[in-house]
Enzyme design. Structure first.
Site, short mmCIF file in Angstrom:
data_model
loop_
_atom_site.label_atom_id
_atom_site.label_comp_id
_atom_site.label_asym_id
_atom_site.label_seq_id
_atom_site.Cartn_x
_atom_site.Cartn_y
_atom_site.Cartn_z
N ASP A 92 1.14 -1.38 0.16
CA ASP A 92 -0.10 -0.10 -0.02
C ASP A 92 0.91 1.02 -0.33
OD1 ASP A 92 1.06 0.16 2.63
OD2 ASP A 92 -0.83 -0.45 3.77
N SER A 93 0.43 2.13 0.57
CA SER A 93 0.93 3.49 0.25
C SER A 93 1.30 4.40 1.17
CB SER A 93 -0.02 4.84 -0.65
OG SER A 93 -0.92 5.14 0.56
N GLY A 94 1.19 3.30 2.32
CA GLY A 94 1.58 4.13 3.56
C GLY A 94 0.89 5.11 3.78
N GLY A 95 -0.08 5.72 3.26
CA GLY A 95 -1.49 6.57 3.32
C GLY A 95 -2.57 6.38 4.62
N PHE A 96 -3.05 5.25 4.97
CA PHE A 96 -3.68 4.45 6.02
C PHE A 96 -2.83 4.71 6.44
CE2 PHE A 96 -6.64 1.93 7.17
CZ PHE A 96 -8.25 2.24 6.96
N ASP A 146 -3.40 7.97 -1.63
CA ASP A 146 -4.57 8.33 -1.27
C ASP A 146 -4.95 9.32 -0.08
OD1 ASP A 146 -5.18 5.99 0.47
OD2 ASP A 146 -7.02 5.77 -1.25
N GLN A 202 -11.36 7.32 -4.70
CA GLN A 202 -11.87 7.19 -3.18
C GLN A 202 -13.51 8.39 -3.44
OE1 GLN A 202 -11.11 6.68 -0.39
NE2 GLN A 202 -9.03 6.08 -0.44
N GLY A 206 -11.25 3.29 0.72
CA GLY A 206 -12.38 3.89 1.56
C GLY A 206 -13.36 3.64 2.07
N ASP A 234 -7.50 -7.57 0.21
CA ASP A 234 -7.10 -7.54 1.33
C ASP A 234 -7.85 -7.20 3.03
OD1 ASP A 234 -5.47 -5.17 2.87
OD2 ASP A 234 -6.94 -4.88 0.96
#
Lengths: 377, 377
Positions: A93-97, A147, A191, A218, A268
């Site tokens: 993943d991007s790390g953002g969450f 995101d 999103q 989201g 996932d």
């Protein structure tokens, strides 16, 4: 410029579909469930068990890995696959969450997000470009754009602001990914919260940017299942048919069955391992709580018809004992039993789609879950 | 009346010996190390890994099992082997040692020991007869007599009182065991602390009573290694040559090497799994602390020449990361790596004894440990 396509759509049955996604580390059969190995390890499972259970691909969390052991270190050690020994396809993943859910002192603006590590308080910045840079260092086969995910319920203005920002970050992510070697993939993320027109606008903007595959983010963040499924139905028709579709962070077996029926290819979720650590088994007759005293004297296995050895061989009484005693082996066995059940469900869905019997499979599977566990003795 | 003998002495080299102990659930090759599966499970390992590592027999703790899930319940479920799925030889201790270290409100007298469970405060009594009864219900291949173990240092009068009581309890244990089916075994336990003449008196009394095998208890409880080895040297000459000899709760690899050199056949210890959970690996170059930062960037395995896959394949950097992150997989891998090392040491000692090269093996092994870990890079 259109990006190369590594997905082959193989068969369809209604909206449900099977396919193959070719990655630098191997082929992923879809519909696919990706077990979550947060910090470069699957909690309670050896990699060989993840593989034996039928998983083609696993997920790693960029937030955790960038903080410890660090992306540059993993790159120097040959990338995530060599570092961990998984040696198969990996999506990060991007790390953002996780920045939003775990880090301290977050500050988000157009440029990106700055935060302090939950481990040691050190200061970090995550921009779309840095997120791609980290995921390239990790060597992940599939990178995700940065995101902003808004927790539901939320105000429409907040949802729209985050959705527009995510689209701009998607464009920056794609530009940052252009130097990646052939074969590696970048997925965009739609999103838009629970607002149909925002979901559609997000999907259209994402497809205009162009990615190797398309994710829906989201969702499964607190809204009813019906809302989640409605949002999938808004987005999927806008997505190109020939590209993989990934529903992030989902979900229960029922969520996945219904999402596949609506055209989703990848999932996932931490549920199989997290619930396994808490004494819960997923079975074809629905969830079973092994901590319940009804199992204390029961010599029968969880499911004598299962293809997974631990599911059909260990007595419920033993699993109950392990859970009540807090023995590591209980968490290990139930985590592998759950991962195996999730993979079996994927395999069964793929078979049913190929045979054109997905609707019947869906009804039978739902009926099994509704039936509930075997009668106590 | 002399008890049947299920031990076959196969070869000798000095005092060191190899043999085979035939149990109802299979043959145990000696010298043997028994991994400890306290509550019917090995912490961090699947049973198949214990087996693959080369263990012929494992140990279960009567104290834990009698309290949870209960001996009668395990009997109703087919015994420990069927209950746990280990399906191989098992030795159980008498429960006495853990009553002394874990239970609350203990009261010890001639009859036995009463105590309150550390789990739920319930009241229990353990007598020599009840201990044998429980171990028979568990279905253990080798039962141990109830004894009283005194922590060192201790007053001679206390040591002697406990030793005499243990002898009387040994006689009662043997009588209680008379109804056990053919093939199951009962081992006596010599006590006597660090007092040579008490050790000899205990050993003579125990041999007079007569058991299938003979254990030395009350060592590795705080005394220097030299004292432990001296006590072994007092006891072993008194024991019948054709019976198995078990040194309880021992120990480090060096303890075992020196004890085998003095005629010991069997060992058990929690060290390989406990230290594994704390980031420590046993190797042929001595212990390695994986939490140390020197491993953070080291792609080399723990020991590239090991016959155990995890030992020769996982990078030190990965093991270091798992330990620092508190990932379950770190404890799982280091526990199996340590169990595998202990079993490899047993296998190597057996081979050396058969080949008549035990002394050379002992010197080379000690030299390897003294050499220390490979140079950091």
């Amino acid at each position: 410029m259109t990006l190369a396509n590594f997905f082959t759509l193989e068969s369809r049955d209604g909206e449900a579909r099977t396919g193959r996604l070719a990655t630098p580390h191997g082929v992923v059969r879809t519909p696919a469930f990706m077990p979550v190995g947060t910090a470069g390890a699957m909690k309670g499972l050896h990699w060989r068990e993840v593989r034996d259970a039928g998983a083609d691909i696993v997920l790693g969390n960029t937030y955790h890995l960038m903080l410890r052991p660090g992306a540059e270190r993993i790159a120097a050690l040959g990338g995530l696959q060599q570092f961990t020994g998984w040696n198969g396809p990996m999506l990060t993943d991007s790390g953002g969450f996780q920045v939003m859910s775990l880090a301290q002192l977050r500050k988000l603006d157009e440029r990106g997000v700055t935060f302090r590590s939950h481990i040691d308080g050190s200061s970090h910045e995550l921009t779309p470009e840095r997120s791609i840079g980290i995921q390239r260092l990790l060597g992940s086969d599939i990178a995700m754009q940065l995101d902003e995910c808004v927790k539901l319920p939320a105000e429409r203005t907040d949802i729209e602001r985050a959705m527009r920002l995510s689209l701009r970050w998607g464009e920056r992510s794609r530009r940052a990914f252009e130097s990646a070697p052939h074969g590696f993939m970048l997925f965009g993320i739609a999103q838009g919260g629970d607002v149909p027109e925002l979901r559609r606008a997000s999907a259209r903007g994402m497809v205009d940017t162009g990615f190797h595959g398309y994710a829906i983010g989201g969702l499964a963040v607190g809204e009813p299942q019906a809302v989640m499924l409605a949002m999938i139905e808004e987005v999927v028709p806008i997505l190109p048919r020939d590209r993989p579709r990934y529903l992030m962070g989902v979900g229960t077996p029922e969520d996945m069955l219904e999402a596949v029926a609506r055209g989703i290819d990848m999932f996932d979720c931490v549920l199989p391992t997290r619930n396994g650590r808490h004494g819960m088994a997923f079975t074809r007759r629905g969830p079973v709580n092994l901590a319940n005293a009804r199992h204390a004297d029961d010599p029968r296995p969880l499911d004598e018809e299962s293809s997974w050895p631990a599911t059909r061989s260990y007595a419920r009484a033993y699993l109950h004992h392990l859970v009540k005693s807090g023995e590591t082996l209980g968490a290990m066995l139930l985590s592998e039993i759950n991962i195996a059940y999730y993979q079996q469900l994927m395999r069964d869905m793929r078979d049913a789609i190929v045979q054109g019997s997905f609707e019947r499979f869906r009804e039978q599977t739902r009926a099994g879950w509704a039936q509930g566990d075997i009668t106590p003795r």
